[in-house]
Design a protein around this motif. Structure first.
Motif, short mmCIF file in Angstrom:
data_model
loop_
_atom_site.label_atom_id
_atom_site.label_comp_id
_atom_site.label_asym_id
_atom_site.label_seq_id
_atom_site.Cartn_x
_atom_site.Cartn_y
_atom_site.Cartn_z
N ASN A 97 0.83 -1.32 0.08
CA ASN A 97 -0.23 0.13 -0.08
C ASN A 97 0.87 1.22 0.19
OD1 ASN A 97 -2.25 -1.69 0.22
ND2 ASN A 97 -2.39 -1.47 2.38
N PHE A 98 1.97 1.10 0.68
CA PHE A 98 3.02 2.44 0.65
C PHE A 98 3.55 2.68 -0.52
CE2 PHE A 98 7.42 3.65 1.26
CZ PHE A 98 7.51 4.92 1.89
N VAL A 99 3.99 1.69 -1.31
CA VAL A 99 4.46 1.97 -2.52
C VAL A 99 3.65 2.19 -3.67
CG1 VAL A 99 5.69 0.60 -4.56
CG2 VAL A 99 6.37 0.19 -2.07
N LYS A 100 2.23 1.72 -3.66
CA LYS A 100 1.28 2.20 -4.44
C LYS A 100 0.80 3.41 -4.31
CE LYS A 100 -0.24 -2.71 -5.32
NZ LYS A 100 -1.38 -3.79 -4.89
N THR A 101 0.52 3.78 -2.97
CA THR A 101 0.30 4.95 -2.78
C THR A 101 1.13 6.24 -3.48
OG1 THR A 101 -0.94 4.51 -0.85
CG2 THR A 101 -0.59 6.78 -0.80
N LEU A 102 2.31 5.96 -3.20
CA LEU A 102 3.51 6.78 -3.73
C LEU A 102 3.49 6.96 -5.09
CD1 LEU A 102 6.45 6.41 -1.32
CD2 LEU A 102 4.66 8.23 -1.23
N VAL A 107 5.47 9.64 -7.40
CA VAL A 107 6.87 9.70 -6.97
C VAL A 107 7.54 8.46 -7.22
CG1 VAL A 107 7.68 9.56 -4.47
CG2 VAL A 107 5.76 10.96 -5.10
N LYS A 108 8.78 8.70 -7.42
CA LYS A 108 9.49 7.34 -7.98
C LYS A 108 10.03 6.64 -6.57
CE LYS A 108 13.41 6.34 -10.95
NZ LYS A 108 14.74 6.59 -11.87
N VAL A 109 10.06 5.23 -6.77
CA VAL A 109 10.09 4.45 -5.54
C VAL A 109 11.19 3.53 -6.11
CG1 VAL A 109 9.15 2.91 -3.92
CG2 VAL A 109 7.78 4.96 -4.73
N VAL A 110 12.40 3.64 -5.13
CA VAL A 110 13.46 2.60 -5.45
C VAL A 110 13.49 2.00 -4.20
CG1 VAL A 110 15.89 2.42 -5.67
CG2 VAL A 110 14.59 4.32 -7.02
N ILE A 111 13.39 0.39 -4.55
CA ILE A 111 13.43 -0.45 -3.42
C ILE A 111 14.80 -0.87 -3.39
CG2 ILE A 111 12.40 -2.80 -2.45
CD1 ILE A 111 9.87 -1.86 -4.29
N MET A 130 6.19 -3.61 -9.53
CA MET A 130 6.93 -2.83 -10.54
C MET A 130 6.27 -2.13 -11.31
SD MET A 130 10.29 -3.20 -9.54
CE MET A 130 9.70 -3.36 -7.88
N THR A 131 6.41 -0.81 -11.61
CA THR A 131 5.76 0.11 -12.57
C THR A 131 6.93 0.88 -12.98
OG1 THR A 131 5.13 1.82 -11.09
CG2 THR A 131 3.68 0.11 -11.17
N ASP A 132 6.58 1.81 -14.00
CA ASP A 132 7.43 2.88 -14.64
C ASP A 132 8.05 3.45 -13.30
OD1 ASP A 132 7.05 1.90 -16.97
OD2 ASP A 132 5.86 3.46 -17.50
N ASN A 133 7.34 4.01 -12.22
CA ASN A 133 7.79 4.43 -11.17
C ASN A 133 8.33 3.72 -9.89
OD1 ASN A 133 7.05 7.24 -12.09
ND2 ASN A 133 5.20 7.19 -11.25
N ALA A 158 22.40 6.24 -9.90
CA ALA A 158 22.21 5.20 -10.56
C ALA A 158 20.73 5.10 -11.06
CB ALA A 158 22.35 3.67 -9.86
N ASN A 159 19.63 5.91 -10.25
CA ASN A 159 18.30 5.92 -10.67
C ASN A 159 17.93 7.18 -11.23
OD1 ASN A 159 17.10 3.07 -9.54
ND2 ASN A 159 18.56 3.73 -8.09
N GLY A 160 18.94 8.18 -11.53
CA GLY A 160 18.43 9.36 -12.09
C GLY A 160 17.76 10.20 -11.10
N MET A 161 18.26 10.21 -9.93
CA MET A 161 17.46 11.00 -8.87
C MET A 161 18.56 11.99 -8.36
SD MET A 161 15.68 7.72 -7.04
CE MET A 161 14.41 8.36 -6.05
N HIS A 162 17.78 13.29 -7.65
CA HIS A 162 18.76 14.21 -6.96
C HIS A 162 18.61 13.94 -5.39
CE1 HIS A 162 20.66 18.11 -5.96
NE2 HIS A 162 21.18 17.96 -7.08
#
Length: 223
Positions: A97-102, A107-111, A130-133, A158-162
């Motif tokens: 639920n945490f991941v899906k909500t974000l 919001v990009k989520v890296v696990i 797993m999704t595009d985000n 590695a994940n294109g994040m700042h």
């Protein structure tokens, strides 16, 4: 502009990796040379420290002739395998639920995990999320119970994040400190084993990752 996102230290923030690490280490040291290990030893000598450096300091105190270099490598390998076996049964509905909500809010989520993300059982366990985000990331760390600041930074690159628009979701006070040094915000997930650690500086402290925690993250990231 980099998209806003989170890097989740899955092993210690989404599942109880602190207990897994403690029990793995205790069994490992007992089998290695009957080396004593308890909560106090963990907190005083290992937590937040490099495996090899911690063993190099601790082994002379217990008068073992085992080498810190080999013990550090063997424990790291054992933990990686133990986590790999534990992950499929430790992805909770709350975390989903945490991941899906974000993700639904863009919001990009890296696990991030120390386990082998190429392992079929691990990939299959995370596949529904797993999704595009949402992406899986293999995290290398020689630090006991957390990662150092450079690991957070490498995960961002590695994940294109700042770092300035990325929140570290960590399972310890030591992880909070390393995230702050990396220039990131932090949300700490505490449990009984890490509750003694100082989480000051964290944007928020929660007991588990679920939809309510996700709402807190959205507020922190101003999404």
């Amino acid at each position: 502009m980099a998209s806003k996102g989170v890097i989740v230290e899955f092993d210690f923030a989404a599942m109880n990796g602190a207990d897994i690490l403690f029990n793995t280490t205790k069994d490992f040291l007992q089998k290695l040379d009957g080396i004593p290990f308890d909560d106090m030893v963990e907190a005083r000598h290992l937590a937040g420290c490099n495996y090899q450096g911690a063993f190099a300091e601790y082994f002379p105190l217990v008068k073992t002739k085992k080498t810190a270099v080999k013990a550090a490598k063997d424990l790291s390998d054992l933990l990686r395998a133990t986590l790999k076996a534990a992950i499929p049964s430790n992805i909770s509905q709350g975390f989903k639920n945490f991941v899906k909500t974000l993700s639904a809010k863009g919001v990009k989520v890296v696990i991030a995990t120390r386990a082998d993300i190429e392992d079929e059982a691990v990939k299959e366990a995370f596949a529904p999320l797993m999704t595009d985000n949402v992406k899986l990331y293999h995290e290398e760390s020689s630090t006991y119970g957390c990662v150092k600041w450079d690991v957070w930074r490498r995960a961002c690159v590695a994940n294109g994040m700042h770092p300035s628009v990325t929140l570290a979701i960590t399972g310890s006070g030591n992880g909070v400190k390393s995230a702050l040094i990396a220039g990131m915000g932090a949300l700490a997930v505490v449990n009984a084993r890490t509750a003694y650690q100082d989480c000051s500086g964290a944007d928020a402290v929660v007991k588990e990752l679920n939809s309510e925690a996700a709402k807190m993250v959205l507020e922190i990231l101003r999404v």
